[in-house]
Design a protein around this motif. Structure first.
Motif, short mmCIF file in Angstrom:
data_model
loop_
_atom_site.label_atom_id
_atom_site.label_comp_id
_atom_site.label_asym_id
_atom_site.label_seq_id
_atom_site.Cartn_x
_atom_site.Cartn_y
_atom_site.Cartn_z
N THR A 18 0.83 -1.20 0.00
CA THR A 18 0.00 0.00 0.00
C THR A 18 0.87 1.25 0.00
N LEU A 19 1.92 1.21 0.79
CA LEU A 19 2.84 2.33 0.97
C LEU A 19 4.24 1.74 1.02
N VAL A 39 8.11 3.87 11.01
CA VAL A 39 7.38 4.58 9.96
C VAL A 39 5.90 4.42 10.28
N ARG A 40 5.20 5.56 10.44
CA ARG A 40 3.79 5.55 10.80
C ARG A 40 2.96 6.22 9.71
N LEU A 41 1.86 5.62 9.37
CA LEU A 41 0.90 6.20 8.43
C LEU A 41 -0.33 6.58 9.23
N VAL A 42 -0.72 7.86 9.15
CA VAL A 42 -1.91 8.34 9.86
C VAL A 42 -2.86 8.99 8.86
N ASP A 43 -4.15 8.97 9.21
CA ASP A 43 -5.14 9.61 8.34
C ASP A 43 -5.14 11.12 8.58
N ALA A 44 -5.99 11.83 7.87
CA ALA A 44 -6.03 13.29 7.94
C ALA A 44 -6.34 13.81 9.35
N GLN A 45 -7.00 13.01 10.17
CA GLN A 45 -7.33 13.40 11.53
C GLN A 45 -6.29 12.93 12.55
N TYR A 60 11.00 0.51 3.72
CA TYR A 60 9.81 0.26 4.54
C TYR A 60 8.62 0.01 3.62
N TRP A 61 7.62 -0.70 4.14
CA TRP A 61 6.42 -0.97 3.37
C TRP A 61 5.29 -1.35 4.31
N LEU A 62 4.10 -1.09 3.84
CA LEU A 62 2.87 -1.50 4.52
C LEU A 62 1.99 -2.20 3.50
N ARG A 63 1.29 -3.20 3.96
CA ARG A 63 0.32 -3.89 3.12
C ARG A 63 -1.06 -3.56 3.65
N GLY A 64 -2.06 -3.60 2.79
CA GLY A 64 -3.42 -3.33 3.24
C GLY A 64 -4.20 -2.62 2.18
N GLY A 65 -5.18 -1.86 2.60
CA GLY A 65 -6.06 -1.14 1.68
C GLY A 65 -5.40 0.09 1.09
N ALA A 66 -6.18 0.85 0.40
CA ALA A 66 -5.68 2.07 -0.25
C ALA A 66 -5.32 3.14 0.78
N VAL A 67 -4.42 4.01 0.42
CA VAL A 67 -4.05 5.15 1.26
C VAL A 67 -5.10 6.24 1.04
N PRO A 68 -5.76 6.69 2.10
CA PRO A 68 -6.78 7.73 1.91
C PRO A 68 -6.15 9.10 1.66
N PRO A 87 0.31 16.45 2.66
CA PRO A 87 -0.51 15.23 2.75
C PRO A 87 -0.45 14.43 1.44
N LEU A 88 -0.65 13.13 1.57
CA LEU A 88 -0.67 12.25 0.40
C LEU A 88 -1.95 12.43 -0.40
N PRO A 89 -1.86 12.30 -1.72
CA PRO A 89 -3.09 12.26 -2.52
C PRO A 89 -3.75 10.90 -2.32
N ALA A 90 -5.00 10.74 -2.71
CA ALA A 90 -5.68 9.45 -2.58
C ALA A 90 -4.87 8.38 -3.30
N ALA A 91 -4.73 7.23 -2.66
CA ALA A 91 -4.01 6.07 -3.19
C ALA A 91 -2.56 6.41 -3.51
N GLY A 92 -1.97 7.38 -2.81
CA GLY A 92 -0.61 7.82 -3.09
C GLY A 92 0.43 7.22 -2.18
N GLY A 93 0.71 5.94 -2.29
CA GLY A 93 1.68 5.30 -1.42
C GLY A 93 3.03 5.03 -2.05
N ALA A 94 3.28 5.58 -3.24
CA ALA A 94 4.54 5.37 -3.95
C ALA A 94 5.56 6.43 -3.54
N CYS A 95 6.14 6.29 -2.37
CA CYS A 95 7.00 7.34 -1.81
C CYS A 95 8.23 7.65 -2.65
#
Length: 109
Positions: A18-19, A39-45, A60-68, A87-95
C-alpha cells in the motif's frame, strides 16, 4: 531507493504494498538509515492506519487497503521524529516515485 510500487503493485508475483519507500539521513543525497526506524501512516485526523520499521537497507512498506487522501507519513527513532509536510493524494503510497526522488528524499536527520 527505486520506486517500490512499480513491482509491488499486485500485477505480478511480488507482494502488493500500500505504501513503500526508503528512508535516508538527508533530504538530498545521503545514505539510507538502516534498520529500526519507525514509519507511521496516519489519516487526515491523525488516526493510526499502520506502522512498520525500516529494514537493513532503510526500506519500509505497509500492506493493506488504499491510502486515503490527506494521510501523512511520519518517521521516528530514539532521538528524533519527523512528520510529512504535504498530505498524500488518494491512493498515493509510492513514496520513491511521484513525490520523492534523489533531490527530495524521505528523511530523518
Amino acid at each position: 531507493g527505486q520506486e517500490c510500487l512499480s513491482c509491488h503493485d499486485g500485477s505480478n508475483r511480488a507482494p502488493r504494498f500500500t505504501l513503500a519507500g526508503t528512508a535516508y539521513n538527508q533530504r538530498e543525497g545521503g545514505v539510507a538509515l538502516g534498520a529500526g526506524v519507525e514509519v507511521r501512516l496516519v489519516d487526515a485526523q491523525g488516526g493510526l492506519l499502520g506502522v512498520t520499521r525500516t529494514d537493513a537497507e532503510g526500506n519500509y512498506w505497509l500492506r493493506g487497503g488504499a491510502v486515503p487522501a490527506g494521510a501523512r507519513v511520519g518517521l521516528r527513532n530514539a532521538l528524533r521524529a519527523m512528520e510529512m509536510v504535504t498530505p498524500l493524494p488518494a491512493a498515493g503510497g509510492a513514496c520513491n516515485g511521484a513525490c520523492h526522488g534523489a533531490t527530495n528524499r524521505v528523511y530523518l536527520p
